[in-house]
Design a protein around this motif. Structure first.
Motif, PDB file in Angstrom:
ATOM      1  N   ASN A  30      17.368-100.128 -19.243  1.00  0.00           N
ATOM      2  CA  ASN A  30      18.117 -98.933 -18.272  1.00  0.00           C
ATOM      3  C   ASN A  30      18.165 -97.664 -17.964  1.00  0.00           C
ATOM      4  OD1 ASN A  30      19.535-101.370 -16.943  1.00  0.00           O
ATOM      5  ND2 ASN A  30      21.469-100.725 -17.225  1.00  0.00           N
ATOM      6  N   GLY A  31      17.242 -97.286 -16.644  1.00  0.00           N
ATOM      7  CA  GLY A  31      16.874 -95.314 -16.451  1.00  0.00           C
ATOM      8  C   GLY A  31      16.278 -95.571 -15.062  1.00  0.00           C
ATOM      9  N   ASP A  32      15.314 -94.066 -14.902  1.00  0.00           N
ATOM     10  CA  ASP A  32      14.995 -93.812 -13.446  1.00  0.00           C
ATOM     11  C   ASP A  32      13.635 -94.054 -13.508  1.00  0.00           C
ATOM     12  OD1 ASP A  32      16.981 -93.381 -13.514  1.00  0.00           O
ATOM     13  OD2 ASP A  32      17.371 -90.995 -14.487  1.00  0.00           O
ATOM     14  N   ILE A  33      12.796 -94.977 -14.659  1.00  0.00           N
ATOM     15  CA  ILE A  33      11.428 -95.617 -14.187  1.00  0.00           C
ATOM     16  C   ILE A  33      11.095 -96.352 -13.350  1.00  0.00           C
ATOM     17  CG2 ILE A  33       8.478 -95.605 -15.552  1.00  0.00           C
ATOM     18  CD1 ILE A  33      10.263 -93.951 -17.680  1.00  0.00           C
ATOM     19  N   PRO A  34      10.285 -96.385 -12.390  1.00  0.00           N
ATOM     20  CA  PRO A  34      10.001 -97.466 -11.467  1.00  0.00           C
ATOM     21  C   PRO A  34       9.456 -98.591 -12.343  1.00  0.00           C
ATOM     22  CG  PRO A  34       9.501 -95.722 -10.467  1.00  0.00           C
ATOM     23  CD  PRO A  34       9.854 -95.613 -11.511  1.00  0.00           C
ATOM     24  N   LYS A  48      14.833-100.459 -12.242  1.00  0.00           N
ATOM     25  CA  LYS A  48      14.299 -98.941 -13.040  1.00  0.00           C
ATOM     26  C   LYS A  48      14.928 -99.277 -14.406  1.00  0.00           C
ATOM     27  CE  LYS A  48      13.673 -96.644  -8.680  1.00  0.00           C
ATOM     28  NZ  LYS A  48      14.724 -95.689  -8.888  1.00  0.00           N
ATOM     29  N   ILE A  49      13.916 -98.434 -15.136  1.00  0.00           N
ATOM     30  CA  ILE A  49      13.782 -98.530 -16.698  1.00  0.00           C
ATOM     31  C   ILE A  49      14.069 -96.183 -17.550  1.00  0.00           C
ATOM     32  CG2 ILE A  49      13.184-100.922 -16.646  1.00  0.00           C
ATOM     33  CD1 ILE A  49      10.171-100.025 -17.635  1.00  0.00           C
ATOM     34  N   SER A  50      13.967 -97.233 -18.617  1.00  0.00           N
ATOM     35  CA  SER A  50      13.472 -95.846 -19.593  1.00  0.00           C
ATOM     36  C   SER A  50      12.084 -96.337 -20.238  1.00  0.00           C
ATOM     37  CB  SER A  50      14.756 -95.655 -20.062  1.00  0.00           C
ATOM     38  OG  SER A  50      15.294 -96.354 -20.693  1.00  0.00           O
ATOM     39  N   ASN A  51      11.997 -97.600 -20.401  1.00  0.00           N
ATOM     40  CA  ASN A  51      10.645 -97.706 -21.220  1.00  0.00           C
ATOM     41  C   ASN A  51       9.373 -97.114 -20.934  1.00  0.00           C
ATOM     42  OD1 ASN A  51      12.827-100.265 -20.611  1.00  0.00           O
ATOM     43  ND2 ASN A  51      11.498-100.728 -22.926  1.00  0.00           N
ATOM     44  N   ASP A  52       8.777 -96.606 -21.871  1.00  0.00           N
ATOM     45  CA  ASP A  52       7.853 -95.364 -21.327  1.00  0.00           C
ATOM     46  C   ASP A  52       6.316 -95.410 -22.279  1.00  0.00           C
ATOM     47  OD1 ASP A  52       8.618 -94.108 -23.790  1.00  0.00           O
ATOM     48  OD2 ASP A  52       9.110 -92.356 -22.979  1.00  0.00           O
ATOM     49  N   TRP A  80       5.741 -97.877 -14.346  1.00  0.00           N
ATOM     50  CA  TRP A  80       5.424 -99.178 -15.572  1.00  0.00           C
ATOM     51  C   TRP A  80       5.300-100.111 -14.511  1.00  0.00           C
ATOM     52  CZ3 TRP A  80       7.163-100.337 -20.868  1.00  0.00           C
ATOM     53  CH2 TRP A  80       6.399-100.898 -21.352  1.00  0.00           C
ATOM     54  N   ALA A  81       4.258-100.851 -14.203  1.00  0.00           N
ATOM     55  CA  ALA A  81       3.426-102.086 -13.741  1.00  0.00           C
ATOM     56  C   ALA A  81       3.499-103.648 -14.932  1.00  0.00           C
ATOM     57  CB  ALA A  81       1.835-101.861 -13.124  1.00  0.00           C
ATOM     58  N   THR A  82       4.482-104.966 -14.198  1.00  0.00           N
ATOM     59  CA  THR A  82       3.940-106.185 -14.738  1.00  0.00           C
ATOM     60  C   THR A  82       2.816-106.538 -15.263  1.00  0.00           C
ATOM     61  OG1 THR A  82       5.219-108.339 -15.458  1.00  0.00           O
ATOM     62  CG2 THR A  82       4.334-107.282 -13.064  1.00  0.00           C
TER      63      THR A  82
END
Length: 338
Positions: A30-34, A48-52, A80-82
């Protein structure tokens, strides 16, 4: 708009196309990155993720090539795009205006693709997009920007225009932010708490352009596919929820409207723009049960069960807590923009 002098360009002439990378739900933090998925709503954001580790730049366009194919969105933040999404990096000085123009045109390409013919990176590279050109035969980005600024944006409704200009106030209508706790909610049969009915439709071929919303079985844009002259049409009163048989999504209608065929209405005397949004959100959680071959017709809608906050009435029976639902929505950020 006269497009006869526009010119076709290959996508790889004006964009560098990159493929997204899959990230499973189990690996999401979980995070703020779309996280952009192959969806047809919410600007493509599904989490919304925190993986970067595999982020794409802002000021790019994402296009689904699987799932909801050819859904194009302008991204203003890193994301991040799938792997079901292509990311279009502009080879020109793109801004929000030119991006809006391009995404609109890209979305018009949906009819060319389906589950058996996906718009993958290789096919998109050689696909073409038609654009206005300058005297040198190059895309006329300045004309495009001016057209969006001077023609399209002034036509937006006042609230939509304020969002575009970032002039809206995100302060909630109520300072009291309520917490969801579904444990004490109760199940209700839709047909017992709503007056459910079929609308009297207008004949689309006889309609002319006007100012009354024309609600059809569309799953987009609140079900509105145009604005018509409602003279001699059956007018449906506002303050209700509409569901299209094949569109299957529930929308709140704040204005009087005209409908196409197989559009149904749900009414309740305590319904308003706030608690209706709450109810529509839950009704739309049921869309997985339906598809084009299994339409969401009136009798099925009536038999649906929906779990809602509840309160005991004077007869000692549970009924939906319309006021709590309204207060919950008013406590959310951006509720003042509704």
């Amino acid at each position: 708009m006269d497009v006869k002098n526009w010119k076709w360009f290959k996508y790889n002439e004006i964009f560098e196309i990159k493929k997204g990378k899959r990230l499973t739900k189990a690996d999401m933090i979980n995070g703020d990155i779309p996280y952009i998925g192959a969806t047809d709503s919410n600007n493509g954001i599904t989490a919304k993720i925190s993986n970067d580790e595999h982020l794409h730049s802002a000021n790019t366009i994402t296009v689904s090539y699987n799932g909801s194919i050819a859904e194009a969105y302008y991204q203003t933040k890193e994301f991040w795009a799938t792997d079901d999404v292509n990311v279009l990096y502009p080879k020109f000085a793109m801004n929000a205006y030119s991006a809006l123009f391009c995404t609109t045109i890209i979305n018009k390409e949906k009819y060319r693709f389906n589950y058996g013919r996906k718009w993958d990176k290789e096919l998109m590279n050689v696909s073409t997009i038609k654009l206005p050109v300058d005297n040198n035969g190059n895309p006329d980005w300045q004309w495009i920007e001016n057209y969006v600024k001077e023609t399209l944006i002034p036509q937006l409704p006042a609230k939509t225009k304020s969002v575009w200009k970032k002039e809206f106030d995100k302060t909630p209508l109520s300072p009291n932010k309520l917490q969801l706790n579904t444990v004490d909610w109760k199940w209700f049969r839709v047909g017992k708490i709503f007056n459910c009915d079929t609308t009297k439709h207008a004949i689309q071929q006889k309609l002319t352009i006007g100012e009354t919303p024309f609600v059809t079985r569309s799953a987009e844009n609140n079900g509105v596919t145009g604005y018509v002259n409602a003279t001699n049409c059956n007018i449906n009163k506002s303050n209700c929820i509409t569901i299209g048989a094949e569109g299957i999504f529930a929308f709140y209608q704040p204005s009087n409207f005209v409908t196409g065929v197989k559009v149904y209405v749900l009414r309740h005397p305590k319904l308003n723009s706030y608690n209706a949004i709450f109810v529509c959100t839950l009704l739309n959680k049921e869309t997985y049960r339906y598809n084009y071959g299994n339409a969401r017709i009136l009798e099925k809608i009536k038999r649906e069960n929906i779990k809602l906050p509840a309160i005991l009435n004077n007869d000692g029976e549970y009924e939906p807590d319309w006021q709590w639902m309204e207060d919950y929505i008013k406590g959310l950020p951006y509720s003042g923009c509704l």
